[in-house]
Design a protein around this motif. Structure first.
Motif, PDB file in Angstrom:
ATOM      1  N   UNK A 156      20.817  17.637  12.612  1.00 17.71           N
ATOM      2  CA  UNK A 156      19.507  17.821  13.251  1.00 17.71           C
ATOM      3  C   UNK A 156      19.616  18.669  14.504  1.00 17.71           C
ATOM      4  N   UNK A 157      20.639  18.409  15.327  1.00 19.78           N
ATOM      5  CA  UNK A 157      20.798  19.135  16.587  1.00 19.78           C
ATOM      6  C   UNK A 157      21.264  20.563  16.348  1.00 19.78           C
ATOM      7  N   UNK A 158      22.241  20.742  15.429  1.00 17.02           N
ATOM      8  CA  UNK A 158      22.808  22.079  15.212  1.00 17.02           C
ATOM      9  C   UNK A 158      21.812  23.033  14.592  1.00 17.02           C
ATOM     10  N   UNK A 159      20.760  22.499  13.950  1.00 15.36           N
ATOM     11  CA  UNK A 159      19.773  23.382  13.342  1.00 15.36           C
ATOM     12  C   UNK A 159      18.726  23.883  14.314  1.00 15.36           C
ATOM     13  N   UNK A 160      18.791  23.483  15.580  1.00 11.74           N
ATOM     14  CA  UNK A 160      17.797  23.877  16.570  1.00 11.74           C
ATOM     15  C   UNK A 160      18.367  24.953  17.502  1.00 11.74           C
ATOM     16  N   UNK A 161      17.469  25.559  18.262  1.00 13.10           N
ATOM     17  CA  UNK A 161      17.892  26.523  19.267  1.00 13.10           C
ATOM     18  C   UNK A 161      18.566  25.800  20.415  1.00 13.10           C
ATOM     19  N   UNK A 162      19.257  26.566  21.258  1.00 18.23           N
ATOM     20  CA  UNK A 162      19.961  25.963  22.384  1.00 18.23           C
ATOM     21  C   UNK A 162      18.978  25.273  23.328  1.00 18.23           C
ATOM     22  N   UNK A 163      17.814  25.859  23.512  1.00 21.38           N
ATOM     23  CA  UNK A 163      16.803  25.264  24.382  1.00 21.38           C
ATOM     24  C   UNK A 163      16.376  23.895  23.855  1.00 21.38           C
ATOM     25  N   UNK A 164      16.099  23.818  22.544  1.00 23.48           N
ATOM     26  CA  UNK A 164      15.691  22.542  21.961  1.00 23.48           C
ATOM     27  C   UNK A 164      16.854  21.566  21.903  1.00 23.48           C
ATOM     28  N   UNK A 165      18.063  22.051  21.745  1.00 21.88           N
ATOM     29  CA  UNK A 165      19.215  21.146  21.769  1.00 21.88           C
ATOM     30  C   UNK A 165      19.308  20.437  23.108  1.00 21.88           C
ATOM     31  N   UNK A 166      19.188  21.206  24.198  1.00 19.46           N
ATOM     32  CA  UNK A 166      19.254  20.598  25.524  1.00 19.46           C
ATOM     33  C   UNK A 166      18.123  19.590  25.714  1.00 19.46           C
ATOM     34  N   UNK A 167      16.920  19.963  25.272  1.00 20.30           N
ATOM     35  CA  UNK A 167      15.787  19.057  25.431  1.00 20.30           C
ATOM     36  C   UNK A 167      15.983  17.782  24.613  1.00 20.30           C
ATOM     37  N   UNK A 168      16.434  17.920  23.354  1.00 20.24           N
ATOM     38  CA  UNK A 168      16.637  16.749  22.503  1.00 20.24           C
ATOM     39  C   UNK A 168      17.762  15.866  23.023  1.00 20.24           C
ATOM     40  N   UNK A 169      18.845  16.482  23.459  1.00 20.11           N
ATOM     41  CA  UNK A 169      19.947  15.688  24.002  1.00 20.11           C
ATOM     42  C   UNK A 169      19.525  14.964  25.273  1.00 20.11           C
ATOM     43  N   UNK A 170      18.748  15.643  26.134  1.00 18.45           N
ATOM     44  CA  UNK A 170      18.254  14.989  27.346  1.00 18.45           C
ATOM     45  C   UNK A 170      17.307  13.852  26.997  1.00 18.45           C
ATOM     46  N   UNK A 171      16.370  14.108  26.073  1.00  9.76           N
ATOM     47  CA  UNK A 171      15.451  13.058  25.662  1.00  9.76           C
ATOM     48  C   UNK A 171      16.173  11.882  25.026  1.00  9.76           C
ATOM     49  N   UNK A 172      17.183  12.162  24.195  1.00  7.03           N
ATOM     50  CA  UNK A 172      17.956  11.085  23.595  1.00  7.03           C
ATOM     51  C   UNK A 172      18.707  10.265  24.622  1.00  7.03           C
ATOM     52  N   UNK A 173      19.294  10.951  25.598  1.00  3.23           N
ATOM     53  CA  UNK A 173      20.014  10.231  26.661  1.00  3.23           C
ATOM     54  C   UNK A 173      19.065   9.348  27.461  1.00  3.23           C
TER      55      UNK A 173
END
Length: 473
Positions: A16-33
């Motif tokens: 799920x994370x690797x299929x997104x752009x770097x911007x969305x990866x950072x946002x998703x990882x931050x939201x998950x944390x």
């Protein structure tokens, strides 16, 4: 089982994370944390609050039970005169259990309180108190028990109250925690998305610049924002673009100059060959003209071969492919002087060479020194003297020619550059460029000037090594 489930979960999150752009990866990882943090804090807050409320309720129930025990002890058979109506004001239930497990309820109670091992233990031990949650007639009750002794008979007074108010309070708390957590997660994710967009803006500009270079072939520099790491990266990228632009311009200039220089001998050769072909058919050339033309063709072929050889030597980075090894620059210079003597038989060479150990490729270094000597031979009078001096890694060559015009000095090492004085002399205009190219590749420098009393003066400097220096590739 749990291990395989965890592995599948990690793989799913990774996809799920690797299929997104770097911007969305950072946002998703931050939201998950943040979600994990909110979950941990919320669960802890809920657990601590529940425990605190239960402790408070238990203390209150124990106090009521102790007060009731004083009333009951005056008349055990009648439960101290307590009734369900009297307890209804506090929405409580009361019961009495003896040490042998006999339970007696308050008359008129709609629900009977159960007596378990905890309450019987209190009755028998006559110390401490107990508290637990039970289900009575489909309703959850929090009950406590306290010891009571009457005429050597041991009892435990049980008092209970529904947990409806407690569960309502905890339910409201859970809703508040859930709403606050979701709001925090959404807010943090949006803020992380915005921050990632702002932070990655220079990266996107770099990416856009690369696409622009690929699509439009335009090497335009990128505007630098800030002095952080991304700013340094942008500087490095702009430096690369400038180097690429310079290299491209030099390549275009080399191709243009080479095409111009190659066209002249090729045109002359073609004209002479056409004359020879025409003479085969008509015999129009006078006696001896054919030999003269063939001599011209041979000379033009020699000029053409020299030009191609100089171009190859100038464009190929052989100095990067051949290993440099320790050698004596005096030996290389002596070999170059011997070759120059054969090309200028009437010219005198005044040579003074000191042993000079350097790291170099003998073939390319000898060619560079030979080019300098050939240039001196070309412009020296037939009975002139060329002075060659080697000392402390500095090779100085001075001729007795007309020297170099001041306006030509800055351009003397440019490719295909030939001064007005050299227009009628043989050569390709690449000899001194090869000298500069070779000397720079060896970590040295070369400079042209005019001697105060004689002709042109060339000074070549190379770094001198010690005896313990190791060969480098």
């Amino acid at each position: 089982m749990i291990g395989s489930w965890w592995i599948r979960l990690r793989r799913g999150i990774g996809r799920l994370v690797s299929g997104q752009s770097l911007q969305w990866r950072l946002a998703l990882l931050t939201g998950g944390s943040v979600a994990l943090s909110v979950l941990a804090v919320g669960a802890t807050s809920y657990g601590v609050t529940r425990w605190s409320l239960l402790e408070q309720l238990d203390r209150e129930l124990v106090g009521v039970a102790q007060t009731a025990s004083q009333t009951i002890s005056s008349n055990v058979s009648n439960m101290g005169g307590l009734s369900a109506d009297m307890l209804g004001a506090s929405n409580g239930l009361l019961a009495l259990v003896s040490a042998d497990g006999v339970v007696k309820q308050v008359p008129g109670q709609p629900v009977a309180l159960p007596a378990g091992a905890e309450e019987i233990t209190i009755a028998r031990m006559q110390s401490g108190s107990s508290a637990r949650t039970v289900d009575a007639d489909g309703t959850a009750y929090r009950i406590v028990s306290v010891p009571m002794t009457v005429d050597a008979d041991h009892y435990a007074v049980i008092y209970g109250r529904p947990t409806t108010a407690l569960e309502a309070t905890l339910g409201s708390l859970w809703i508040v925690l859930l709403a606050a957590g979701l709001l925090g997660i959404v807010t943090t994710t949006v803020a992380a998305l915005w921050a990632a967009q702002a932070v990655l803006a220079p990266v996107r500009r770099l990416s856009q610049a690369v696409k622009s270079v690929t699509q439009t072939d335009q090497l335009n520099p990128i505007r630098i924002y800030g002095r952080d790491d991304l700013g340094e990266l942008t500087k490095s990228f702009n430096l690369m673009l400038r180097s690429l632009q310079t290299s491209r311009e030099q390549q275009r200039q080399l191709i243009a100059d080479a095409g111009h220089e190659l066209r002249t001998p090729l045109t002359s050769m073609r004209t002479n060959i056409e004359l020879l072909l025409a003479d085969d058919k008509s015999g129009m050339l006078p006696e001896g003209a054919r030999s003269v033309i063939l001599g011209d063709v041979a000379a033009q072929l020699g000029e053409f071969s020299a030009l191609v050889g100089d171009l190859v030597a100038l464009t190929r980075d052989d100095h990067l492919q051949r290993p440099h090894e320790p050698l004596d620059m005096a030996d290389v210079t002596e070999a170059a002087v011997e070759r120059a003597r054969r090309r200028g038989p009437g010219i005198r060479f005044d040579v003074a060479l000191e042993p000079t150990p350097v790291m170099a490729d003998a073939a390319t270094l000898e060619r560079a020194i030979t080019n300098l000597l050939d240039n001196a031979v070309k412009f020296s009078p037939s009975d002139g003297t060329i002075t060659v001096t080697l000392e402390d890694g500095t090779l100085t060559i001075v001729d007795e020619g007309p020297g170099i015009a001041e306006e030509d000095l800055p351009l003397i090492f440019d490719r295909f550059y030939r001064s007005d004085r050299a227009r009628n002399t043989p050569g390709t205009g690449l000899g001194l460029s090869i000298v500069d190219h070779t000397v720079r590749a060896h970590g040295g420098s070369v400079r042209a000037s005019n001697d105060t009393e004689r002709g042109a003066k060339f000074v070549m400097r190379l770094p001198v090594i010690t005896e313990t220096a190791e060969p480098t590739l």
